[in-house]
Design an enzyme around this catalytic site. Sequence first.
Site, short mmCIF file in Angstrom:
data_model
loop_
_atom_site.label_atom_id
_atom_site.label_comp_id
_atom_site.label_asym_id
_atom_site.label_seq_id
_atom_site.Cartn_x
_atom_site.Cartn_y
_atom_site.Cartn_z
N ARG A 108 0.84 -1.20 0.00
CA ARG A 108 0.00 0.00 0.00
C ARG A 108 0.88 1.25 0.00
O ARG A 108 0.55 2.25 -0.62
CB ARG A 108 -0.97 -0.03 1.19
CG ARG A 108 -1.75 1.26 1.40
CD ARG A 108 -3.06 1.07 2.15
NE ARG A 108 -2.98 0.21 3.31
CZ ARG A 108 -2.33 0.49 4.44
NH1 ARG A 108 -1.70 1.63 4.58
NH2 ARG A 108 -2.31 -0.38 5.44
N TYR A 140 -15.58 17.56 -15.84
CA TYR A 140 -15.84 16.13 -15.91
C TYR A 140 -16.92 15.75 -14.90
O TYR A 140 -16.80 16.07 -13.71
CB TYR A 140 -14.55 15.35 -15.64
CG TYR A 140 -14.72 13.86 -15.77
CD1 TYR A 140 -14.73 13.25 -17.02
CD2 TYR A 140 -14.88 13.06 -14.64
CE1 TYR A 140 -14.89 11.89 -17.14
CE2 TYR A 140 -15.05 11.70 -14.76
CZ TYR A 140 -15.05 11.12 -16.01
OH TYR A 140 -15.22 9.76 -16.13
N ASP A 160 -6.31 19.51 -15.20
CA ASP A 160 -6.55 18.16 -15.73
C ASP A 160 -6.01 18.13 -17.16
O ASP A 160 -6.51 18.84 -18.04
CB ASP A 160 -8.06 17.86 -15.69
CG ASP A 160 -8.36 16.40 -16.02
OD1 ASP A 160 -7.69 15.85 -16.90
OD2 ASP A 160 -9.27 15.83 -15.39
N LYS A 180 -7.00 6.93 -20.01
CA LYS A 180 -7.26 7.37 -21.37
C LYS A 180 -5.99 7.25 -22.23
O LYS A 180 -5.54 6.16 -22.46
CB LYS A 180 -7.82 8.80 -21.35
CG LYS A 180 -8.94 9.00 -20.31
CD LYS A 180 -10.22 8.26 -20.63
CE LYS A 180 -11.24 8.27 -19.51
NZ LYS A 180 -11.54 9.54 -18.89
C1 LIG Z 1 -12.01 9.88 -17.56
C2 LIG Z 1 -11.69 11.20 -16.98
C3 LIG Z 1 -11.57 11.36 -15.59
C4 LIG Z 1 -11.85 10.23 -14.62
O1 LIG Z 1 -10.99 9.16 -14.77
P1 LIG Z 1 -11.42 7.66 -14.34
O2 LIG Z 1 -10.15 6.90 -14.45
O3 LIG Z 1 -12.50 7.22 -15.26
O4 LIG Z 1 -11.91 7.74 -12.92
C5 LIG Z 1 -11.21 12.61 -15.12
N1 LIG Z 1 -10.99 13.67 -15.94
C6 LIG Z 1 -11.12 13.54 -17.29
C7 LIG Z 1 -10.87 14.71 -18.16
C8 LIG Z 1 -11.47 12.31 -17.85
O5 LIG Z 1 -11.61 12.20 -19.16
#
Ligand SMILES: *Cc1c(COP(=O)(O)O)cnc(C)c1O
Length: 373
Positions: free
Chosen positions: A47, A99, A171, A196
């Site tokens: 962890r 988001y 982000d 992503k």
């Molecule tokens: C997908 C996404 C998230 C969240 O990510 P997860 O891994 O699905 O929890 C946050 N910000 C943006 C811009 C995203 O596209």
Amino acid sequence: MRPETLAIHAGYMIDPTSGSLTPPIHLSTTFERALDNTYPSGYVYNRDNNPNRAELEARLTALEGGVTCATFASGSVAMMTLIQALKSGDHVIAPFDMYYGIRVILQEFFVDWGLSVSFVDMTDLQAVADACRPTTRLIVIETPSNPQINLTDIAQLAEIAHHHGALLVCDNTIASPIFQQPLALGADIVVHATTKYLAGHSDVLGGALIARAQLPIFDKVRRLQKIGGAVPSPFDCWLTLRGMSSLPYRMGAHHANGVAVAHYLASHPKIERVLHPFLPTHPQHDLALQQMRGYSGLFSVLVKGDAEDALGITRRVHLFKRATSFGGAHSLIEHRASIEAPGSPTPKNLLRLSVGLEHPDDLLEDLEQALAD
Ligand SMILES: *Cc1c(COP(=O)(O)O)cnc(C)c1O
């Protein structure tokens, strides 16, 4: 070193016991002490840390040009951990078109714990400055935003945040560190859903926070990461690292394919508008050229007509798959209003495309027959 090299070598080490070139997956939850009672490897318990996670955090730090990184089991919990590091009474400014899941985290949960949140149009710099209070700790931005593809001026927002004693959190999931470097433009913390483009194959969830300096809030983030344990598994880290080694080349192809599809759709009589920052028709095209070196495969179109016309196109495509998310090899198409909560500001005739790594001509032929009807 340049991004293509960092994506392969930063944090990388040949396994000293086996000579294995591909890193082994360290599944052990616990590590042995030496006779003198120390931990010679530095690893104690899974962890706290793990060799696969350490390699992933080192690589992300290098690609974003930061000094430290904490990785998490998802992009959402990465952001949630940053919010947990605040105090009751603190104030956060976030984009009105942020988001969806992170908006829910802020509104549904942390407001009950005494956090104040203002949702603001980040393209309106005066509105952001006006929303700042003495208690404002974070200004959170997502650029480009999703699914309306609005850009936020990172350097200007950093100035506003710092003037008011707040940190700028960006982000960077959609542009990726290959095309946009928020820390170099003045942001303090970068957030990623590594789910992503970074992992890039639609097969592993993950999130990360990368900081420009050893910020006090980041000490708290690190402690929450280690004590709470919302961490990626060793295999998750391994998959993400494998995906990241080809990131710069994949992003180049996403950019080229995305621009080709966007150009085609921009001249199609059944399409009202294309929202893509690298088309000169985008209202913030100059800002795109100023702060981004290229673009990913994620953009939106407004179809002429209503929701039914938009949904009709999603029924007739073959290569484009009807699915949410983005960043993988397969091209995806999504009617966003169908997945967002009722009352979302997304136009009903909006389709979001995640242009993948197929040959662009095959993608154009697919769209041509779907739009022909
Ligand atoms: C997908 C996404 C998230 C969240 O990510 P997860 O891994 O699905 O929890 C946050 N910000 C943006 C811009 C995203 O596209």
